[in-house]
Write an enzyme that holds these catalytic residues in place. Structure first.
Site: not given
Ligand code: NAD
Length: 509
Positions: A263, A297
Site C-alpha cells: 500500500e 496517501c
Molecule cells: P516510509 O516509507 O518512510 O515508512 C513506512 C514504514 O516503512 C516505516 O515503518 C519504515 O520504518 C518502514 N521502512 C522504510 N524503509 C524500509 C525498508 N527498506 N524495509 C523495511 N521497512 C522499511 O513512509 P512514511 O513517511 O512513514 O509514510 C508516508 C508514505 O506512506 C506516503 O508515501 C504515503 O502515500 C504512504 N501511505 C500509503 C498508504 C496506502 O494505503 N496506500 C497509507 C498510508 C501512507
C-alpha cells in the site's frame, strides 16, 4: 489564514503519559527510538529499540502461536477481535490523543482514525463467520471439488506514520480472524501509539482467552522491517508507506517467494466538469487537499478543472485557503495541523521551488507559520499552484499540502491526465452528467483503485477494498474480499465413487 496558539511540550508529554498510564502501557525508557511530537517538534521520551535477537524471538513466538491459533474455529477467533473493538470504543479519546500528539492530526481526524479501527473490528467479527469457499461442479462422476480458505501464517505488518493506528487495525483485525498471527513494525515516528494499540490487544487476548503471542510489536527503524522482509517464517508482509520503501521491500520478499501486500504512495486527481455543483465540489476539494496537512496517501494533489469553471472554482478555493485555521491540532477550531518533520517541510519548499522553476504560478499559501513560537515544529500554509501540463514535480508525490491545478477541454483529455502519472491510488470526478460519471468509473476511465463521484479523493470507508495500481503497489486491504490476501486457498477433489476416473478423459492402465 488564521493561526491558533500551541500547547507546551511538557503539557503534551504529560498528556501522553496519562493516556499510557490509563491503558497500563507505560513504556520502558531506553535508547534507540525517540518519541516526539510534531505539535512542538520536540522530544517526549526515549524508548528502547527492539534488538535483532528480540525481533527474531518475536517472530518465533508468533509462529509458534500460529500453529495453535489456526486450529481455533474462526468465530471463536472473532471473539478476540470483538473484545478489541470494545476496548477501542472505551479508549477512543485516549488513543486519539496519542494520534494527535505523535502524528499531529486534528482532533476530529484523530477520533475518525480510531472510529475506523472500531469499524474494521466490527467488520472482521462478521467476517469470522463468512470466510466462504466454493463448491465447484466436477467433470468426473462421483467426485466433489471444493475450495477452502485456510490460515496463512505470520503476517508482518510495516506501517507508516500518517495512519499510526488504523492501518495496523485494518491488517490485524482481519489477519486474526483469518487465523494468522501478527508481528508489527510501526513507523519509528509513532511508537507511543503503537505501544497503546499493542497493550489494548494484549488485554483483549487475556480477556477473551486467546494467547498473547498472536501479536508482537517491534519498535525501531527500517532495519526491523528488513528483518521481517527477509524472514521465511513471515508468510505475508503487508507494508504501507512510500514507493521508495515498496521498491526495497517487494523484491526482498519476492526473493524468498513470500507474499506481499503493498500500500504505497498516491498522486491523486479530481476532475471538475462544467456541470459540477461548485458548492459541493469546493469544500470537498479543500478537505481532500488541505486536510491532514496534505499527509494522507489519498490526499488530493492534482486538480483537473474544465476551462469553463476553473476561474470560478479557483476563486472559491483561494478564498477558502485564505481562511484555513492552522495551528494546535487539539484546538477544535484548527483545520490544519503540523507537518510531521522538518524534512517534510523541506520537501514542500523544494517542490514549490521546482514547480515555479517549471513555470507554475503560486496562487495561495506556501508560507510557514508559528516558526517563532515553535522553531522545531513545521506548520505550512496549504498551497495552490497553477501549472501548464503535467511534467516534472507534478508527477511526484510530495507528502505535504500542495494542490497543482491544470485545465482541460474534453473529458477524454481529463481522463488521460488523471491516468498519466506513475501512481494509481485514488481519483474523483465532480459532475452532474451521468454519462461523464459512468465513463470516469468505467474500464476506459480512471485507472486508480479508488474512483469517486462527487466526493473528494480521501476518506474511504472500511467496507470497500482499499488500495491502488501501478506504483501504489496493487495491494488491497480492509473490506470486501481483501481478507483472501491473508489466507491460503486449498483446492480439494474428493472421489467418493468406487472407480478411478482421470480428468480430461485420460486413460492409463
Ligand atoms: P516510509 O516509507 O518512510 O515508512 C513506512 C514504514 O516503512 C516505516 O515503518 C519504515 O520504518 C518502514 N521502512 C522504510 N524503509 C524500509 C525498508 N527498506 N524495509 C523495511 N521497512 C522499511 O513512509 P512514511 O513517511 O512513514 O509514510 C508516508 C508514505 O506512506 C506516503 O508515501 C504515503 O502515500 C504512504 N501511505 C500509503 C498508504 C496506502 O494505503 N496506500 C497509507 C498510508 C501512507
Amino acid at each position: 489564514m488564521t493561526t491558533t496558539a500551541l500547547p507546551s511540550t511538557d503539557a503534551l508529554r504529560q498528556r501522553a503519559l496519562d493516556v499510557l498510564a490509563r491503558l497500563d502501557a507505560v513504556p520502558a525508557e531506553g535508547r534507540g527510538v525517540r518519541a516526539r511530537t510534531p505539535v512542538t517538534g520536540e522530544s517526549l521520551l526515549d524508548l528502547a529499540t527492539t534488538s535483532p535477537d528480540a525481533a527474531d524471538e518475536a517472530v518465533a513466538a508468533a509462529h509458534a502461536a500460529f500453529l495453535s491459533w489456526r486450529a481455533v474455529p474462526a468465530p471463536r477467533r472473532g471473539e478476540l477481535v470483538r473484545r478489541l473493538g470494545d476496548l477501542l470504543r472505551e479508549h477512543k479519546a485516549d488513543l486519539a490523543d496519542l494520534v494527535t500528539i505523535e502524528a499531529g492530526k486534528i482532533r476530529s481526524e484523530a477520533l475518525g482514525e480510531v472510529q475506523e479501527m472500531i469499524d474494521i473490528c466490527d467488520f472482521a467479527v462478521g467476517l469470522s463467520r463468512q470466510l466462504y469457499g466454493r463448491t465447484i461442479a466436477s467433470e468426473r462422476p462421483g467426485h466433489r471439488l471444493t475450495e477452502t480458505w485456510h490460515p496463512l501464517g505470520v503476517v508482518g505488518v510495516i506501517s507508516a506514520f500518517n495512519f499510526p493506528a488504523a492501518v495496523w487495525a485494518w491488517n490485524t483485525a482481519v489477519a486474526l480472524v483469518c487465523g494468522d498471527t501478527v508481528v508489527w513494525k510501526p513507523s519509528e515516528l509513532t511508537p507511543l501509539t503503537a505501544l497503546a494499540c499493542d497493550r489494548l490487544l494484549a488485554r483483549a487476548a487475556d480477556e477473551s482467552g486467546a494467547p498473547r503471542e498472536v501479536h508482537r510489536l517491534l519498535l525501531g527503524d527500517r532495519a526491523l522491517g528488513e528483518l521481517l522482509a527477509d524472514d521465511p517464517r513471515v508468510a505475508l508482509v503487508s507494508a504501507t508507506g512510500s514507493v521508495r520503501m515498496g521498491r526495497q521491500v517487494g523484491p526482498r520478499v519476492a526473493a524468498r517467494f513470500g507474499r506481499t501486500l503493498l500500500e504505497l504512495g498516491g498522486n491523486n486527481a479530481a476532475v471538475v466538469a462544467p456541470s459540477a455543483d461548485l458548492d459541493l465540489a469546493a469544500p470537498a476539494i479543500v478537505f481532500a487537499a488541505a486536510g491532514t496537512a496534505g499527509q494522507r496517501c489519498t490526499t488530493l494533489r492534482r486538480l483537473i478543472a474544465h476551462e469553463d469553471v476553473a476561474d470560478a472554482l479557483l476563486d472559491r478555493l483561494t478564498s477558502a485557503y485564505g481562511r484555513l485555521p492552522i495551528g494546535d491540532p487539539f484546538d477544535d477550531a484548527t483545520l490544519v495541523g503540523p507537518l510531521i518533520t522538518g524534512q517534510a517541510h523541506d520537501a514542500m519548499r523544494h517542490a514549490l521551488g521546482t514547480a515555479r522553476a517549471e513555470g507554475g504560478k503560486l496562487l495561495a499559501g506556501g508560507g510557514r507559520r508559528l516558526a517563532d513560537a515553535a522553531p522545531a515544529a513545521f506548520y505550512a500554509e496549504p498551497a495552490i499552484v497553477r501549472v501548464e501540463g503535467q511534467n516534472g514535480i507534478v508527477r511526484e508525490e510530495t507528502f505535504a499540502p500542495i494542490l497543482y491545478v491544470q485545465t482541460y477541454r474534453t473529458l477524454d483529455e481529463a481522463i488521460e491526465l488523471n491516468n498519466a502519472v506513475p501512481q494509481g491510488l485514488s481519483s474523483s470526478v465532480f459532475t452532474r452528467d451521468v454519462g461523464e460519471a459512468e465513463l470516469f468509473t468505467s474500464a476506459t476511465g480512471s485507472d486508480c483503485g479508488i474512483v469517486n463521484v462527487n466526493i473528494g479523493t480521501s476518506g474511504a470507508e472500511i467496507g470497500g477494498a482499499f488500495g491502488g495500481e501501478k506504483e501504489t503497489g496493487g495491494g488491497r486491504e480492509s473490506g470486501s474480499d481483501a481478507w483472501r490476501a491473508y489466507m491460503r486457498r486449498s483446492t480439494a477433489t474428493v472421489n467418493y465413487s468406487d472407480r478411478l476416473t482421470l480428468a480430461q478423459n485420460v486413460s492409463f492402465l
